[in-house]
Design a protein around this motif. Structure first.
Motif, PDB file in Angstrom:
ATOM      1  N   GLY A  41      10.011   1.426  -5.944  1.00  0.00           N
ATOM      2  CA  GLY A  41      10.262   0.753  -4.683  1.00  0.00           C
ATOM      3  C   GLY A  41       9.902   1.555  -3.456  1.00  0.00           C
ATOM      4  O   GLY A  41      10.133   1.112  -2.328  1.00  0.00           O
ATOM      5  N   SER A  42       9.316   2.736  -3.653  1.00  0.00           N
ATOM      6  CA  SER A  42       8.975   3.580  -2.500  1.00  0.00           C
ATOM      7  C   SER A  42       7.667   3.179  -1.841  1.00  0.00           C
ATOM      8  O   SER A  42       7.330   3.687  -0.763  1.00  0.00           O
ATOM      9  CB  SER A  42       8.908   5.056  -2.919  1.00  0.00           C
ATOM     10  OG  SER A  42       7.932   5.249  -3.924  1.00  0.00           O
ATOM     11  N   GLY A  43       6.887   2.292  -2.479  1.00  0.00           N
ATOM     12  CA  GLY A  43       5.636   1.820  -1.881  1.00  0.00           C
ATOM     13  C   GLY A  43       4.385   2.427  -2.482  1.00  0.00           C
ATOM     14  O   GLY A  43       3.281   2.203  -1.969  1.00  0.00           O
ATOM     15  N   LYS A  44       4.508   3.161  -3.589  1.00  0.00           N
ATOM     16  CA  LYS A  44       3.365   3.870  -4.176  1.00  0.00           C
ATOM     17  C   LYS A  44       2.234   2.914  -4.576  1.00  0.00           C
ATOM     18  O   LYS A  44       1.080   3.095  -4.175  1.00  0.00           O
ATOM     19  CB  LYS A  44       3.808   4.669  -5.408  1.00  0.00           C
ATOM     20  CG  LYS A  44       4.917   5.667  -5.180  1.00  0.00           C
ATOM     21  CD  LYS A  44       5.201   6.489  -6.419  1.00  0.00           C
ATOM     22  CE  LYS A  44       5.598   5.677  -7.632  1.00  0.00           C
ATOM     23  NZ  LYS A  44       6.844   4.906  -7.443  1.00  0.00           N
ATOM     24  N   SER A  45       2.575   1.920  -5.380  1.00  0.00           N
ATOM     25  CA  SER A  45       1.545   1.012  -5.877  1.00  0.00           C
ATOM     26  C   SER A  45       0.953   0.175  -4.754  1.00  0.00           C
ATOM     27  O   SER A  45      -0.249  -0.118  -4.753  1.00  0.00           O
ATOM     28  CB  SER A  45       2.116   0.105  -6.974  1.00  0.00           C
ATOM     29  OG  SER A  45       2.412   0.858  -8.136  1.00  0.00           O
ATOM     30  N   THR A  46       1.777  -0.203  -3.788  1.00  0.00           N
ATOM     31  CA  THR A  46       1.267  -0.965  -2.652  1.00  0.00           C
ATOM     32  C   THR A  46       0.240  -0.147  -1.877  1.00  0.00           C
ATOM     33  O   THR A  46      -0.817  -0.659  -1.489  1.00  0.00           O
ATOM     34  CB  THR A  46       2.415  -1.384  -1.721  1.00  0.00           C
ATOM     35  OG1 THR A  46       3.334  -2.208  -2.443  1.00  0.00           O
ATOM     36  CG2 THR A  46       1.892  -2.160  -0.519  1.00  0.00           C
ATOM     37  N   LEU A  47       0.528   1.124  -1.671  1.00  0.00           N
ATOM     38  CA  LEU A  47      -0.412   1.992  -0.958  1.00  0.00           C
ATOM     39  C   LEU A  47      -1.718   2.111  -1.740  1.00  0.00           C
ATOM     40  O   LEU A  47      -2.811   2.040  -1.161  1.00  0.00           O
ATOM     41  CB  LEU A  47       0.213   3.373  -0.752  1.00  0.00           C
ATOM     42  CG  LEU A  47      -0.622   4.392   0.018  1.00  0.00           C
ATOM     43  CD1 LEU A  47      -0.954   3.878   1.424  1.00  0.00           C
ATOM     44  CD2 LEU A  47       0.106   5.728   0.108  1.00  0.00           C
ATOM     45  N   LEU A  48      -1.614   2.283  -3.056  1.00  0.00           N
ATOM     46  CA  LEU A  48      -2.815   2.390  -3.884  1.00  0.00           C
ATOM     47  C   LEU A  48      -3.609   1.081  -3.832  1.00  0.00           C
ATOM     48  O   LEU A  48      -4.842   1.094  -3.757  1.00  0.00           O
ATOM     49  CB  LEU A  48      -2.433   2.722  -5.316  1.00  0.00           C
ATOM     50  CG  LEU A  48      -3.567   3.260  -6.188  1.00  0.00           C
ATOM     51  CD1 LEU A  48      -3.806   4.732  -5.884  1.00  0.00           C
ATOM     52  CD2 LEU A  48      -3.255   3.095  -7.666  1.00  0.00           C
ATOM     53  N   ASN A  49      -2.898  -0.048  -3.874  1.00  0.00           N
ATOM     54  CA  ASN A  49      -3.581  -1.342  -3.835  1.00  0.00           C
ATOM     55  C   ASN A  49      -4.316  -1.554  -2.518  1.00  0.00           C
ATOM     56  O   ASN A  49      -5.387  -2.177  -2.484  1.00  0.00           O
ATOM     57  CB  ASN A  49      -2.582  -2.479  -4.060  1.00  0.00           C
ATOM     58  CG  ASN A  49      -2.124  -2.570  -5.501  1.00  0.00           C
ATOM     59  OD1 ASN A  49      -2.766  -2.035  -6.411  1.00  0.00           O
ATOM     60  ND2 ASN A  49      -1.003  -3.232  -5.721  1.00  0.00           N
ATOM     61  N   ILE A  50      -3.763  -1.038  -1.433  1.00  0.00           N
ATOM     62  CA  ILE A  50      -4.452  -1.135  -0.143  1.00  0.00           C
ATOM     63  C   ILE A  50      -5.723  -0.285  -0.163  1.00  0.00           C
ATOM     64  O   ILE A  50      -6.787  -0.715   0.299  1.00  0.00           O
ATOM     65  CB  ILE A  50      -3.506  -0.729   0.999  1.00  0.00           C
ATOM     66  CG1 ILE A  50      -2.452  -1.823   1.218  1.00  0.00           C
ATOM     67  CG2 ILE A  50      -4.286  -0.479   2.293  1.00  0.00           C
ATOM     68  CD1 ILE A  50      -1.358  -1.456   2.188  1.00  0.00           C
TER      69      ILE A  50
END
Length: 225
Positions: A41-50
């Motif tokens: 939930g820290s945003g790791k995958s979202t950052l990678l997806n961006i």
């Protein structure tokens, strides 16, 4: 190579914003091996997806070699992603109805590479990852580790400058995971491929030359390893 400035991501829910990333500033140089870590939930995958153009930020800018990626048209983004970025997924995402050979060849078909070039490149990758004997098998005939090696080979087929990996060993036994991580190490050290991986694993994170820690959508630590 990569310059993220003020990258934010939120979802609107019941007239409120649910923040995933908050004003991320991050620079990644050509040839780095960066591990992005942090709790769920820290945003790791979202950052990678961006970074991989699989998701769009709600705010901020993304530049690649000075080129403003966030301002590209849909067609330009698709071309950029196809030519510059390779992605390795935790769930493999191989095409079930294609053989190992055909899965690896797919990015080259999209790049409209000549048949002889495709054949030579696939043969090189099959040999490199020790899966020549598996080339005519389908994904469901492979072990998890073998499927992930095929995924890595496919991600590299088009000679991307940036390799993104989202929990690349998350579904693998430890011995299988070590094979994948050693492949990443070789790509980084011998080929100079820029790698950004998201991982919960401390041993996997240690393969990188730099660790970026996220917490509640913010960068809280950025250290050389």
């Amino acid at each position: 190579m990569i310059e993220l400035t003020g990258i934010s991501k939120y979802y609107s829910r019941a007239l409120r914003k649910s923040w995933v990333l908050r004003h991320i500033d991050l620079s990644i140089q050509q040839g780095e091996f960066v591990s992005i870590v942090g709790p769920s939930g820290s945003g790791k995958s979202t950052l990678l997806n961006i970074m991989g153009l699989l998701d769009e930020p709600s705010g901020g800018t993304y530049a690649f070699d000075g080129r403003p990626v966030t301002e590209l048209s849909a067609n330009e983004r698709a071309t950029f992603k196809r030519e510059e970025i390779g992605i390795v997924f935790q769930a493999y995402h191989l095409l079930d109805d294609l053989t190992v050979y055909e899965n690896i060849e797919t990015p080259l078909v999209y790049q409209k590479r000549p048949g002889a070039e495709r054949k030579a490149r696939v043969a090189e990758l099959l040999d490199r990852f020790g899966i020549v004997a598996k080339k005519d098998l389908f994904p469901n005939q492979l072990s998890g580790g073998q499927q992930q090696l095929v995924g890595v080979a496919r991600a590299l087929a088009g000679r991307p400058r940036l390799l993104l990996a989202d929990e690349p060993t998350g579904n693998l036994h430890s011995s299988q995971g070590e094979v994948v991580m050693e492949a990443f190490r070789e790509l980084h050290e011998n080929d100079g491929v820029t790698i950004v991986q998201v991982t919960h694993s401390e041993p996997n994170a240690a393969f990188g030359t730099r660790t970026v820690e996220l917490l509640d959508g913010r960068v809280v630590a950025d250290t050389a390893t």
